[in-house]
Write a protein that holds these residues in place. Structure first.
Motif, PDB file in Angstrom:
ATOM      1  N   UNK A  69       0.891  -1.146   0.077  1.00 11.46           N
ATOM      2  CA  UNK A  69      -0.109   0.045  -0.097  1.00 11.46           C
ATOM      3  C   UNK A  69       0.871   1.152  -0.144  1.00 11.46           C
ATOM      4  N   UNK A  70       0.702   2.262  -0.894  1.00  7.94           N
ATOM      5  CA  UNK A  70       1.442   3.315  -1.114  1.00  7.94           C
ATOM      6  C   UNK A  70       0.452   4.425  -1.527  1.00  7.94           C
ATOM      7  N   UNK A  71       0.969   5.668  -1.120  1.00 13.27           N
ATOM      8  CA  UNK A  71       0.316   6.822  -1.626  1.00 13.27           C
ATOM      9  C   UNK A  71       0.533   7.152  -3.028  1.00 13.27           C
ATOM     10  N   UNK A  72      -0.224   7.972  -3.685  1.00 12.44           N
ATOM     11  CA  UNK A  72       0.286   8.333  -4.986  1.00 12.44           C
ATOM     12  C   UNK A  72       1.192   9.319  -5.236  1.00 12.44           C
ATOM     13  N   UNK A  73       1.404   9.966  -4.303  1.00  9.74           N
ATOM     14  CA  UNK A  73       2.434  11.067  -4.425  1.00  9.74           C
ATOM     15  C   UNK A  73       3.382  11.318  -3.032  1.00  9.74           C
ATOM     16  N   UNK A  74       4.515  11.634  -3.252  1.00  9.54           N
ATOM     17  CA  UNK A  74       5.440  12.255  -2.202  1.00  9.54           C
ATOM     18  C   UNK A  74       5.524  13.853  -2.021  1.00  9.54           C
ATOM     19  N   UNK A  75       5.597  14.210  -0.811  1.00  5.88           N
ATOM     20  CA  UNK A  75       5.937  15.589  -0.874  1.00  5.88           C
ATOM     21  C   UNK A  75       7.198  15.898   0.312  1.00  5.88           C
ATOM     22  N   UNK A  76       8.296  15.663  -0.449  1.00 10.40           N
ATOM     23  CA  UNK A  76       9.707  15.699   0.275  1.00 10.40           C
ATOM     24  C   UNK A  76      10.182  17.166   0.262  1.00 10.40           C
ATOM     25  N   UNK A  77       9.760  17.911   1.071  1.00 13.54           N
ATOM     26  CA  UNK A  77      10.002  19.358   0.736  1.00 13.54           C
ATOM     27  C   UNK A  77      10.512  19.975   2.039  1.00 13.54           C
ATOM     28  N   UNK A  78      11.360  21.047   1.993  1.00 18.90           N
ATOM     29  CA  UNK A  78      11.943  21.487   2.961  1.00 18.90           C
ATOM     30  C   UNK A  78      11.336  22.366   3.747  1.00 18.90           C
ATOM     31  N   UNK A  79      10.101  23.005   3.513  1.00 22.86           N
ATOM     32  CA  UNK A  79       9.187  23.808   3.933  1.00 22.86           C
ATOM     33  C   UNK A  79       7.870  23.214   4.161  1.00 22.86           C
ATOM     34  N   UNK A  80       7.042  23.475   5.341  1.00 24.66           N
ATOM     35  CA  UNK A  80       5.568  23.229   5.267  1.00 24.66           C
ATOM     36  C   UNK A  80       4.705  23.763   3.908  1.00 24.66           C
ATOM     37  N   UNK A  81       4.233  22.701   3.619  1.00 27.74           N
ATOM     38  CA  UNK A  81       3.220  22.892   2.247  1.00 27.74           C
ATOM     39  C   UNK A  81       1.793  22.233   2.621  1.00 27.74           C
ATOM     40  N   UNK A  82       0.885  22.860   2.257  1.00 27.28           N
ATOM     41  CA  UNK A  82      -0.465  22.199   2.203  1.00 27.28           C
ATOM     42  C   UNK A  82      -0.583  20.811   1.729  1.00 27.28           C
ATOM     43  N   UNK A  83       0.376  20.613   0.606  1.00 25.31           N
ATOM     44  CA  UNK A  83       0.172  19.318  -0.190  1.00 25.31           C
ATOM     45  C   UNK A  83       0.295  18.190   0.766  1.00 25.31           C
ATOM     46  N   UNK A  84       1.371  18.425   1.858  1.00 22.27           N
ATOM     47  CA  UNK A  84       1.821  17.295   2.801  1.00 22.27           C
ATOM     48  C   UNK A  84       0.472  16.764   3.565  1.00 22.27           C
ATOM     49  N   UNK A  85      -0.598  17.477   3.504  1.00 25.11           N
ATOM     50  CA  UNK A  85      -1.752  16.715   4.348  1.00 25.11           C
ATOM     51  C   UNK A  85      -2.405  15.586   3.118  1.00 25.11           C
ATOM     52  N   UNK A  86      -1.984  15.315   1.916  1.00 30.18           N
ATOM     53  CA  UNK A  86      -2.361  14.545   0.922  1.00 30.18           C
ATOM     54  C   UNK A  86      -1.351  13.594   0.298  1.00 30.18           C
ATOM     55  N   UNK A  87      -0.148  13.478   0.933  1.00 36.08           N
ATOM     56  CA  UNK A  87       0.883  12.845   0.443  1.00 36.08           C
ATOM     57  C   UNK A  87       1.689  12.168   1.401  1.00 36.08           C
ATOM     58  N   UNK A  88       2.823  11.341   1.184  1.00 37.61           N
ATOM     59  CA  UNK A  88       3.743  10.690   1.872  1.00 37.61           C
ATOM     60  C   UNK A  88       5.125  11.701   1.998  1.00 37.61           C
TER      61      UNK A  88
END
Length: 366
Positions: free
Chosen positions: A257-276
């Motif tokens: 089981x995996x998410x469809x996307x990653x959000x490996x970002x250096x700063x907070x971003x709202x996309x982190x609530x819908x990604x790994x």
């Protein structure tokens, strides 16, 4: 570092767990390792009266800087006809003792002792003529750990369910090849050397109710920015990933089981609530093919790193996906035979998956 528990271990046997009614824990004494005395802790869920029994035992293993608290997950497995057990590995969660380095090991094969101790307790009161099929479920590093365990113990597990398993480094194989030799030298010279913290706490911000998330858990056992990793532990992870990259050839079927996307970002971003926010899910999906002969990869839209901590609609999809896979794969006797075992069936398989999801208030919704 303190564990949040007593310094002295209680008498062996089942006793009430911190999760409350319906959960019990059992301390598992283990042989001392190079860093000193250790224990593991097995948690079991008391199934609901209307849950079926299809002769399955699920053994769940958590990830890094984590422990078992996902009661909804235990409820789900009960509806699938399984007894549910979760293992807090040595130096994690319920098993962490004062003065210990959290999560410290130098070889993932060390956990063979933890798993063996858990399985010995799980086997108590099970009739010899009615063996139960073992389903391994691991999250993140627990997924890697159990995959390697299954390769070392062929025929023991009937199936694996891997929830965002850390099968490959975020910088992928090329980066791992460059990093591993340097890290192995440091690990030999000073295995307990603690590396800089790289977790910025974004994942905790997404899931913990202390920061507006949905889930309540112990921030001593699962801290905001994670525990500091050691050279020895990270070298063990890289060695395990390298072994996987050469192919494990597991005969038991596996669901990833995996998410469809990653959000490996250096700063907070709202996309982190819908990604790994922890793994490169595309790299893990590619590496999953090296697990074995029968691998199913399910990409769940908007899933978090721990898929079963995702928003309600997302995790309902994850549970439904798992239920279909269990009904079509794990409950079939030929799946057990493919894993090298042919246990006696425990009653008829359900005509279709039953999915009962319990929310954070721990009441059943039908």
């Amino acid at each position: 570092m303190t564990s949040g528990g007593d310094a002295a271990d209680p008498a062996p046997g089942w006793r009430p767990d911190v999760l409350g009614a319906g959960y019990e824990q059992h301390t598992l004494p283990l042989p001392p390792d190079d860093a000193g005395p250790v224990v593991a802790t097995l948690v079991r869920h008391v199934p609901a009266a209307d849950d079926p029994d299809l002769g399955l035992d699920v053994l769940y293993v958590h990830g890094w800087s984590d422990y078992f608290f996902q009661t909804e997950l235990a409820d789900f497995w009960g509806t699938q006809g399984a007894r549910f057990f979760a293992l807090d590995l040595r130096r994690y969660g319920r098993s962490l003792r004062p003065g210990q380095i959290p999560g410290f090991v130098t070889d993932l094969a060390t956990y063979d002792e933890d798993v063996a101790a858990a399985r010995a307790v799980m086997a108590q009161d099970v009739p010899a003529d009615r063996p139960r099929r073992l389903v391994l479920m691991g999250h993140s590093t627990g997924g890697l750990t159990l995959s390697l365990w299954a390769a070392r113990h062929p025929g023991e597990a009937a199936a694996l369910v891997l929830n965002s398993p850390w099968l490959e480094l975020q910088i992928r194989e090329v980066g791992r090849a460059l990093l591993e030799p340097v890290l192995q030298v440091d690990a030999r010279l000073r295995p307990a050397h603690r590396l800089p913290v790289v977790d910025r706490g974004y994942y905790t911000r997404v899931v913990s109710d202390a920061y507006g998330g949905e889930w309540h858990y112990d921030l001593t056992w699962r801290p905001e920015r994670g525990f500091r990793v050691t050279s020895g532990w990270l070298a063990a992870i890289l060695a395990g990933q390298d072994r996987l990259a050469r192919g494990l050839d597991l005969a038991a079927p596996a669901l990833v089981l995996l998410s469809t996307r990653s959000a490996l970002l250096p700063r907070w971003d709202p996309s982190m609530t819908r990604a790994d926010v922890a793994l490169d899910v595309d790299g893990v999906a590619r590496r999953a093919a090296d697990l074995g002969r029968h691998v199913t990869i399910a990409r769940i839209e908007d899933a978090l790193h721990d898929v079963v901590l995702s928003p309600p609609a997302v995790r309902r999809e994850a549970y439904a996906t798992t239920a279909r896979w269990v009904a079509g794969t794990v409950t079939l006797t030929d799946a057990a035979a493919a894993a090298g075992r042919a246990p006696r069936p425990h009653g008829p398989a359900p005509s279709r998956p039953r999915l009962h999801v319990r929310g954070p208030d721990r009441r059943r919704r039908r």
